[in-house]
Motif scaffolding. Sequence first.
Motif, PDB file in Angstrom:
ATOM      1  N   ILE A  80       0.838  -1.202   0.000  1.00  0.00           N
ATOM      2  CA  ILE A  80       0.000   0.000   0.000  1.00  0.00           C
ATOM      3  C   ILE A  80       0.872   1.249   0.000  1.00  0.00           C
ATOM      4  O   ILE A  80       0.618   2.207  -0.725  1.00  0.00           O
ATOM      5  CB  ILE A  80      -0.972  -0.019   1.202  1.00  0.00           C
ATOM      6  N   ASN A  81       1.945   1.211   0.804  1.00  0.00           N
ATOM      7  CA  ASN A  81       2.878   2.336   0.804  1.00  0.00           C
ATOM      8  C   ASN A  81       3.480   2.560  -0.572  1.00  0.00           C
ATOM      9  O   ASN A  81       3.593   3.688  -1.046  1.00  0.00           O
ATOM     10  CB  ASN A  81       4.014   2.085   1.804  1.00  0.00           C
ATOM     11  N   ASN A  82       3.880   1.464  -1.216  1.00  0.00           N
ATOM     12  CA  ASN A  82       4.532   1.592  -2.517  1.00  0.00           C
ATOM     13  C   ASN A  82       3.550   2.051  -3.593  1.00  0.00           C
ATOM     14  O   ASN A  82       3.927   2.767  -4.514  1.00  0.00           O
ATOM     15  CB  ASN A  82       5.179   0.267  -2.917  1.00  0.00           C
ATOM     16  N   ARG A  83       2.299   1.626  -3.454  1.00  0.00           N
ATOM     17  CA  ARG A  83       1.293   2.099  -4.404  1.00  0.00           C
ATOM     18  C   ARG A  83       1.117   3.607  -4.263  1.00  0.00           C
ATOM     19  O   ARG A  83       1.067   4.336  -5.245  1.00  0.00           O
ATOM     20  CB  ARG A  83      -0.043   1.394  -4.138  1.00  0.00           C
ATOM     21  N   LYS A  84       1.053   4.051  -3.011  1.00  0.00           N
ATOM     22  CA  LYS A  84       0.874   5.479  -2.771  1.00  0.00           C
ATOM     23  C   LYS A  84       2.089   6.278  -3.267  1.00  0.00           C
ATOM     24  O   LYS A  84       1.945   7.337  -3.868  1.00  0.00           O
ATOM     25  CB  LYS A  84       0.647   5.722  -1.275  1.00  0.00           C
ATOM     26  N   ARG A  85       3.274   5.726  -3.019  1.00  0.00           N
ATOM     27  CA  ARG A  85       4.492   6.393  -3.468  1.00  0.00           C
ATOM     28  C   ARG A  85       4.499   6.501  -5.002  1.00  0.00           C
ATOM     29  O   ARG A  85       4.851   7.527  -5.573  1.00  0.00           O
ATOM     30  CB  ARG A  85       5.719   5.616  -2.976  1.00  0.00           C
ATOM     31  N   THR A 127      -4.511   1.313  -8.616  1.00  0.00           N
ATOM     32  CA  THR A 127      -4.117  -0.018  -8.171  1.00  0.00           C
ATOM     33  C   THR A 127      -2.604  -0.147  -8.270  1.00  0.00           C
ATOM     34  O   THR A 127      -1.958   0.590  -9.012  1.00  0.00           O
ATOM     35  CB  THR A 127      -4.762  -1.119  -9.035  1.00  0.00           C
ATOM     36  N   ALA A 128      -2.071  -1.093  -7.519  1.00  0.00           N
ATOM     37  CA  ALA A 128      -0.638  -1.372  -7.592  1.00  0.00           C
ATOM     38  C   ALA A 128      -0.392  -2.369  -8.720  1.00  0.00           C
ATOM     39  O   ALA A 128      -0.890  -3.491  -8.689  1.00  0.00           O
ATOM     40  CB  ALA A 128      -0.146  -1.943  -6.270  1.00  0.00           C
ATOM     41  N   GLU A 129       0.320  -1.929  -9.722  1.00  0.00           N
ATOM     42  CA  GLU A 129       0.634  -2.781 -10.858  1.00  0.00           C
ATOM     43  C   GLU A 129       2.014  -3.398 -10.651  1.00  0.00           C
ATOM     44  O   GLU A 129       2.993  -2.671 -10.457  1.00  0.00           O
ATOM     45  CB  GLU A 129       0.598  -1.939 -12.143  1.00  0.00           C
ATOM     46  N   HIS A 130       2.060  -4.720 -10.645  1.00  0.00           N
ATOM     47  CA  HIS A 130       3.351  -5.400 -10.543  1.00  0.00           C
ATOM     48  C   HIS A 130       3.964  -5.468 -11.934  1.00  0.00           C
ATOM     49  O   HIS A 130       3.475  -6.189 -12.798  1.00  0.00           O
ATOM     50  CB  HIS A 130       3.171  -6.805  -9.976  1.00  0.00           C
ATOM     51  N   ALA A 157       4.180  -0.018 -10.082  1.00  0.00           N
ATOM     52  CA  ALA A 157       3.741   1.214 -10.726  1.00  0.00           C
ATOM     53  C   ALA A 157       2.281   1.415 -10.347  1.00  0.00           C
ATOM     54  O   ALA A 157       1.587   0.466  -9.986  1.00  0.00           O
ATOM     55  CB  ALA A 157       3.888   1.131 -12.235  1.00  0.00           C
ATOM     56  N   ALA A 158       1.829   2.673 -10.433  1.00  0.00           N
ATOM     57  CA  ALA A 158       0.427   2.951 -10.158  1.00  0.00           C
ATOM     58  C   ALA A 158      -0.328   2.935 -11.482  1.00  0.00           C
ATOM     59  O   ALA A 158       0.022   3.656 -12.415  1.00  0.00           O
ATOM     60  CB  ALA A 158       0.278   4.310  -9.475  1.00  0.00           C
ATOM     61  N   ALA A 159      -1.317   2.054 -11.561  1.00  0.00           N
ATOM     62  CA  ALA A 159      -2.114   1.962 -12.785  1.00  0.00           C
ATOM     63  C   ALA A 159      -3.582   1.967 -12.413  1.00  0.00           C
ATOM     64  O   ALA A 159      -3.970   1.507 -11.339  1.00  0.00           O
ATOM     65  CB  ALA A 159      -1.781   0.688 -13.556  1.00  0.00           C
ATOM     66  N   CYS A 160      -4.406   2.492 -13.300  1.00  0.00           N
ATOM     67  CA  CYS A 160      -5.838   2.492 -13.005  1.00  0.00           C
ATOM     68  C   CYS A 160      -6.371   1.063 -13.094  1.00  0.00           C
ATOM     69  O   CYS A 160      -5.785   0.194 -13.740  1.00  0.00           O
ATOM     70  CB  CYS A 160      -6.590   3.434 -13.947  1.00  0.00           C
ATOM     71  N   TYR A 161      -7.505   0.856 -12.446  1.00  0.00           N
ATOM     72  CA  TYR A 161      -8.087  -0.479 -12.387  1.00  0.00           C
ATOM     73  C   TYR A 161      -8.334  -1.041 -13.787  1.00  0.00           C
ATOM     74  O   TYR A 161      -8.093  -2.216 -14.045  1.00  0.00           O
ATOM     75  CB  TYR A 161      -9.395  -0.410 -11.594  1.00  0.00           C
ATOM     76  N   PHE A 162      -8.791  -0.197 -14.683  1.00  0.00           N
ATOM     77  CA  PHE A 162      -9.116  -0.664 -16.037  1.00  0.00           C
ATOM     78  C   PHE A 162      -7.874  -1.209 -16.754  1.00  0.00           C
ATOM     79  O   PHE A 162      -7.876  -2.325 -17.270  1.00  0.00           O
ATOM     80  CB  PHE A 162      -9.731   0.493 -16.833  1.00  0.00           C
ATOM     81  N   CYS A 163      -6.812  -0.419 -16.777  1.00  0.00           N
ATOM     82  CA  CYS A 163      -5.587  -0.855 -17.477  1.00  0.00           C
ATOM     83  C   CYS A 163      -4.973  -2.080 -16.798  1.00  0.00           C
ATOM     84  O   CYS A 163      -4.520  -3.012 -17.471  1.00  0.00           O
ATOM     85  CB  CYS A 163      -4.566   0.274 -17.509  1.00  0.00           C
TER      86      CYS A 163
END
Length: 120
Positions: free
Chosen positions: A5-10, A52-55, A71-77
């Motif tokens: 969650i931290n990394n997604r926010k970052r 969302t957090a994209e691996h 990386a931060a990616a939208c739910y759709f992508c």
Amino acid sequence: MTSLINNRKRAYESQGGICYYCGLPMWLEEDAEVLTDYLGLEAPQVKLLRCTAEHLHARTDGGTNAGENIAAACYFCNSRRHRQRHDQAPEPDDYRARVKARMASGHWHPALSALGRWGS
Ligand SMILES: [Zn+2]
């Protein structure tokens, strides 16, 4: 708070709140109203723009929750990329190029028409 969650926010913050793939604005839990109130999106479109957090290197292939893999990616992508079986999921760079091309032609994100020419 987990490191994921931290990394997604970052990632969200370092990307300026836009999706790694399509470049549309995303939201974290605390600021969904921004998209509905200021951009006039409908609820189903807003859901697709959740951050969302994209691996980048998929977890199923041994990718970790470390910051450099997120990386931060939208739910759709994010969900589109992983809709294929994981061993057929496109590499992040390939997928990003494909999404950008689809965005440029106006045929990718369901929220795109509501946002007009955002990101172009
Ligand atoms: Zn996206």
